[in-house]
Design an enzyme around this catalytic site. Structure first.
Site, PDB file in Angstrom:
ATOM      1  N   GLU A 104       2.484 -16.036  -3.225  1.00 19.39           N
ATOM      2  CA  GLU A 104       2.670 -15.101  -2.105  1.00 19.39           C
ATOM      3  C   GLU A 104       2.189 -15.745  -0.809  1.00 19.39           C
ATOM      4  O   GLU A 104       1.052 -16.197  -0.708  1.00 19.39           O
ATOM      5  CB  GLU A 104       1.900 -13.798  -2.350  1.00 19.39           C
ATOM      6  CG  GLU A 104       2.011 -12.813  -1.177  1.00 19.39           C
ATOM      7  CD  GLU A 104       1.350 -11.450  -1.434  1.00 19.39           C
ATOM      8  OE1 GLU A 104       1.284 -11.015  -2.609  1.00 19.39           O
ATOM      9  OE2 GLU A 104       0.897 -10.825  -0.467  1.00 19.39           O
TER      10      GLU A 104
ATOM     11  N   ASN B 190       0.879  -1.176   0.000  1.00 14.24           N
ATOM     12  CA  ASN B 190       0.000   0.000   0.000  1.00 14.24           C
ATOM     13  C   ASN B 190       0.914   1.223   0.000  1.00 14.24           C
ATOM     14  O   ASN B 190       1.454   1.608   1.025  1.00 14.24           O
ATOM     15  CB  ASN B 190      -0.894   0.011   1.236  1.00 14.24           C
ATOM     16  CG  ASN B 190      -1.878  -1.152   1.207  1.00 14.24           C
ATOM     17  OD1 ASN B 190      -2.544  -1.389   0.205  1.00 14.24           O
ATOM     18  ND2 ASN B 190      -1.948  -1.896   2.299  1.00 14.24           N
TER      19      ASN B 190
ATOM     20  N   GLU C 260      -8.381  -2.998  -3.006  1.00 16.35           N
ATOM     21  CA  GLU C 260      -8.645  -2.330  -1.723  1.00 16.35           C
ATOM     22  C   GLU C 260      -8.413  -0.826  -1.845  1.00 16.35           C
ATOM     23  O   GLU C 260      -7.692  -0.215  -1.053  1.00 16.35           O
ATOM     24  CB  GLU C 260      -7.783  -2.952  -0.621  1.00 16.35           C
ATOM     25  CG  GLU C 260      -8.095  -4.431  -0.423  1.00 16.35           C
ATOM     26  CD  GLU C 260      -7.367  -5.076   0.755  1.00 16.35           C
ATOM     27  OE1 GLU C 260      -6.244  -4.663   1.064  1.00 16.35           O
ATOM     28  OE2 GLU C 260      -7.952  -6.007   1.344  1.00 16.35           O
TER      29      GLU C 260
ATOM     30  N   ASP D  12      -7.538 -14.758   2.033  1.00 17.81           N
ATOM     31  CA  ASP D  12      -6.529 -13.889   2.625  1.00 17.81           C
ATOM     32  C   ASP D  12      -5.777 -14.542   3.781  1.00 17.81           C
ATOM     33  O   ASP D  12      -6.028 -14.201   4.930  1.00 17.81           O
ATOM     34  CB  ASP D  12      -7.188 -12.587   3.108  1.00 17.81           C
ATOM     35  CG  ASP D  12      -6.178 -11.470   3.330  1.00 17.81           C
ATOM     36  OD1 ASP D  12      -5.013 -11.637   2.952  1.00 17.81           O
ATOM     37  OD2 ASP D  12      -6.572 -10.432   3.870  1.00 17.81           O
TER      38      ASP D  12
ATOM     39  N   GLU E  19      -0.646 -12.495  10.524  1.00 16.55           N
ATOM     40  CA  GLU E  19      -1.818 -11.615  10.626  1.00 16.55           C
ATOM     41  C   GLU E  19      -3.044 -12.344  11.167  1.00 16.55           C
ATOM     42  O   GLU E  19      -3.725 -11.852  12.052  1.00 16.55           O
ATOM     43  CB  GLU E  19      -2.124 -11.011   9.252  1.00 16.55           C
ATOM     44  CG  GLU E  19      -3.376 -10.144   9.251  1.00 16.55           C
ATOM     45  CD  GLU E  19      -3.631  -9.451   7.919  1.00 16.55           C
ATOM     46  OE1 GLU E  19      -2.804  -9.589   6.998  1.00 16.55           O
ATOM     47  OE2 GLU E  19      -4.668  -8.768   7.812  1.00 16.55           O
TER      48      GLU E  19
HETATM   49  C1  GCU Z   1      -4.854  -8.024   3.797  1.00 19.28           C
HETATM   50  C2  GCU Z   1      -4.253  -7.211   4.901  1.00 19.28           C
HETATM   51  C3  GCU Z   1      -3.908  -5.835   4.450  1.00 19.28           C
HETATM   52  C4  GCU Z   1      -3.070  -5.889   3.176  1.00 19.28           C
HETATM   53  C5  GCU Z   1      -3.757  -6.729   2.139  1.00 19.28           C
HETATM   54  C6  GCU Z   1      -2.892  -6.988   0.928  1.00 19.28           C
HETATM   55  O1  GCU Z   1      -6.117  -7.544   3.489  1.00 19.28           O
HETATM   56  O2  GCU Z   1      -5.150  -7.137   5.978  1.00 19.28           O
HETATM   57  O3  GCU Z   1      -3.200  -5.189   5.477  1.00 19.28           O
HETATM   58  O4  GCU Z   1      -2.838  -4.621   2.690  1.00 19.28           O
HETATM   59  O5  GCU Z   1      -4.059  -7.975   2.664  1.00 19.28           O
HETATM   60  O6  GCU Z   1      -2.317  -8.063   0.864  1.00 19.28           O
HETATM   61  O7  GCU Z   1      -2.794  -6.155   0.046  1.00 19.28           O
END
Ligand code: GCU
Length: 686
Positions: free
Chosen positions: A393, A208, A292, A371, A399
């Site tokens: 990946e 991100n 996202e 996820d 997490e």
């Molecule tokens: C999950 C995770 C996020 C992360 C996303 C990703 O949703 O909670 O923090 O950014 O995966 O892999 O892009």
């Protein structure tokens, strides 16, 4: 935190076995190396010196020509006839391959560490040091190693402000207060740790990429990135950056980031040129686009091919790669909408694009369609794009598997993923062969994983979580290593190989930890049931009515997501046969994934013979009980390791035992109230 960081598996404890000590000392008097070693070879020499000094309390003499009866000899292809001869069996092997061999010549004995490349030589040095730490004999060695995967990559989710997305071991070692700090000692130590397990690539910022991080690709930030790249380069690790697809707007002040716009194309080309000026061996870009709420080509009516290829063209002249993530789905779903299925998204988005990506693009696919849950099926996208580079990946950071508060050794899970047969080319088309590139004869591929380290003294928060970082590197180098072999290595390197009781306790704990975690958390592959946002701790309905598409659909009659073709979302059809039918039918669907694929009554009997509700109760009780046993077992190790490690394990296992009971009670209560069916054994359910 100014105390020295934990050396982890590079502890190099003094050898106390007298016979071994004598043997090692005999061999290690002399180290034959090239006269003017490159920085990468210099690292190998440094590592050998440091390791040998620490283990044997003696300094090997660096020489160009051996004088002693026994010598170590480090080298790279083309350096000498001796080295080339040793490397002959690896004629067709990949560049990171190496041999370690003892040979006799002219009345002298040499222990050769020979790499096809310099990186291979470094790997061979670490390998020898590992053998010594494990107390193996050096007298006769004849081994050759070739990595299973070309890219053996780490993804840091570090942010410039010094925090780490999904990091559970302190702050970033790369960034502080929006800068790259002047001292990068920990980065140097990290490079050593990673290189010793065979890692050869790293993306140093979070996928991100927000405003600040967008500037990493431009001077002056780029010159700071170059400092990090210098450190990793000396350990054979190539640096990548995660980039913001909207960089042309954010950084370049262009009105658009449209991948087909001439100015945008030129801007990225110019940017690539600048990057390679400063970091000549830059690895490339890692991209999270149209995912996202991150920007991407969709905004301009373009697709992933347009986006990825535009970047690939910019990097191609320099040999750079675009690693394009497939974690793309609609995160604004409505729980009432039973036709949309997040699990289907990656396949639906990417499969139709097969064959259209440039050859320096690799698609990075999460292991599962959702996820990183403790249990989910393998993504059906693997193997369905024969004309496209794919890589896997994984998430080392826990997490959804206890966030370094709970012990969860993930290598057994990764083994299952790599061994999953996609049937892409008939039987024997395992994920491991797809991502290595071997199944379709593709040159590029590999595995990436989200790191679990931070600036905690012990790197990973939980001392036992070090095993996941170590294990990841070892496994992607050699997918045939067993989870137990890797765990045994890690235990020996970390705690010493002396005590069998200690080894067995820790081994048992690691080897049962994944299943245990699964037992007291979300049942039968349904996933989630965690607190929203931070994802720690039980909350059965935490995500049930939100937009993320992660539902369990429990009501008074049953639970699970119907993903069948017959009556559900049709997700099972994304698999090849026989997987598709196996998941489609209740008769053949594996128990551990039952609720991922089917919505069923609580009274449904699994293959195990248990009803779903009784399974939920039994495993929650068993898992919580097991977590308590982890703690009890650990307590028997007091005095058998340094106090800090013991206390770290003790306090975390205590928290885990308590937290596991909370999980047990919340889940049991929830399902007891929903179903009204009591526990057959009459145990306390609140
Ligand atoms: C999950 C995770 C996020 C992360 C996303 C990703 O949703 O909670 O923090 O950014 O995966 O892999 O892009």
């Amino acid at each position: 935190n100014h105390r020295q960081a934990d050396p982890c598996w590079l502890r190099y404890a003094p050898v106390d076995h007298p016979e071994r000590l004598a043997q090692y000392r005999k061999w290690c008097k002399e180290l034959v190396t090239p006269a003017n070693p490159s920085p990468l070879l210099a690292s190998a020499i440094f590592e050998l010196h440091q390791g040998i000094e620490s283990m044997l309390h003696m300094k090997p003499q660096c020489v160009a020509v051996p004088a002693e009866a026994y010598s170590l000899c480090l080298g790279v292809k083309g350096q000498s006839a001796l080295i080339d001869e040793a490397l002959a069996p690896l004629a067709d092997a990949s560049e990171d391959s190496y041999v370690i061999r003892t040979i006799s010549q002219d009345g002298r004995k040499h222990l050769l560490m020979a790499g096809v490349s310099e990186r291979g030589a470094l790997c061979s040095a670490f390998h020898l040091l590992r053998l010594m730490q494990m107390g193996e004999s050096m007298e006769v060695i004849n081994m050759q190693e070739s990595p299973d995967n070309g890219l053996r990559m780490i993804n840091q989710w570090d942010k410039l402000d010094g925090s780490i997305e999904r990091g559970y071991a302190g702050g970033s070692i790369f960034y502080k207060n929006n800068e790259i700090p002047s001292h990068l000692t920990r980065v140097h130590e990290y490079a050593r740790l990673l290189a010793s397990t065979g890692i050869n690539a790293i993306a140093i910022n979070n996928v991100n990429v927000h405003e600040r991080e967008s500037w990493l690709i431009k001077l002056p930030m780029l010159s700071q990135v170059a400092r990090i790249a210098d450190i990793f380069r000396n350990y054979g690790i190539t640096v990548f950056l995660s980039v913001n697809f909207a960089s042309p707007i954010v950084v370049g002040h262009l009105p658009t980031a449209d991948p087909l716009d001439e100015d945008v194309i030129a801007w990225w080309k110019q940017t690539a040129a600048e990057i390679y000026e400063v970091v000549p061996d830059f690895g490339g870009f890692l991209v999270k686009a149209d995912s996202e709420s991150r920007p991407g080509p969709f905004t301009y009516g373009r697709n992933h091919v347009d986006g990825a290829n535009m970047l690939a063209e910019a990097l191609k002249p320099y040999g750079g790669l675009v690693i394009w993530r497939c974690f793309v789905y609609n995160c604004f779903q409505d729980w009432r909408d039973r036709t949309t299925d997040r699990a289907k998204a990656a396949y639906d988005h990417f499969k139709p694009l097969d064959g259209q990506f440039e050859d320096n693009v690799i698609l990075q696919i999460k292991n599962g369609p959702i996820d990183f849950q403790v249990q989910e099926p393998v993504s059906p996208l693997f193997g369905t794009m024969p004309a496209t580079n794919q890589m896997l990946e994984l998430q080392i950071t826990q997490e959804y598997t206890g966030q370094a508060r709970h012990v969860c050794y993930l290598v057994p899970q990764w083994k299952e993923i790599l061994a999953f047969d996609t049937y892409a080319q008939g039987e024997g088309s395992e994920v491991a062969k797809i991502v290595s590139g071997s199944l379709y004869g593709r040159k590029l591929g590999g595995v990436a994983a989200v790191s679990n380290i931070g600036d905690d003294r012990n790197w990973t928060g939980h001392i036992l979580a070090q095993a996941n970082l170590y294990g990841y590197g070892r496994l992607v180098w050699n997918c045939n290593l067993s989870a137990e072999q890797i765990a045994r290595e890690w235990i020996a390197l970390t705690f010493g190989s002396g005590s069998t009781q200690r080894t067995e306790v820790i081994l048992n704990l690691l080897m049962t930890s994944w299943l245990t975690y699964e037992q007291y958390t979300a049942p039968l592959g349904v996933g989630w049931m965690v607190n929203p946002h931070h994802h720690y701790g039980p909350n059965v309905d935490g995500y049930e009515y939100s937009r993320w598409g992660t539902y369990h659909f429990a009501d008074r009659d049953g639970i699970g997501v119907d993903r069948t073709v017959k009556s559900g979302t049709g997700y099972t059809a994304q698999y090849r046969e026989p997987n598709a039918s196996r998941y489609e039918s209740l008769e053949t669907c594996p128990d551990e994934l039952l609720l991922f694929f089917h919505h069923i009554p609580y009274t449904h009997r699994q293959h195990s013979g248990k009803t779903v509700i009784q399974h939920i109760y039994d495993t929650r009780f068993a898992g919580a009980e097991q977590a308590q046993q982890f703690l009890d077992a650990w307590l028997t190790l007091e005095g058998q390791m340094d106090e800090e490690a013991f206390e770290n394990g003790r306090s975390r296992l205590l928290e885990q035992a308590e937290h596991a009971r909370e999980w047990r009670d919340q889940i049991n209560t929830y399902f007891y109230r929903k179903s009204g069916i009591p526990d057959e054994q009459g145990r306390t359910i609140y």
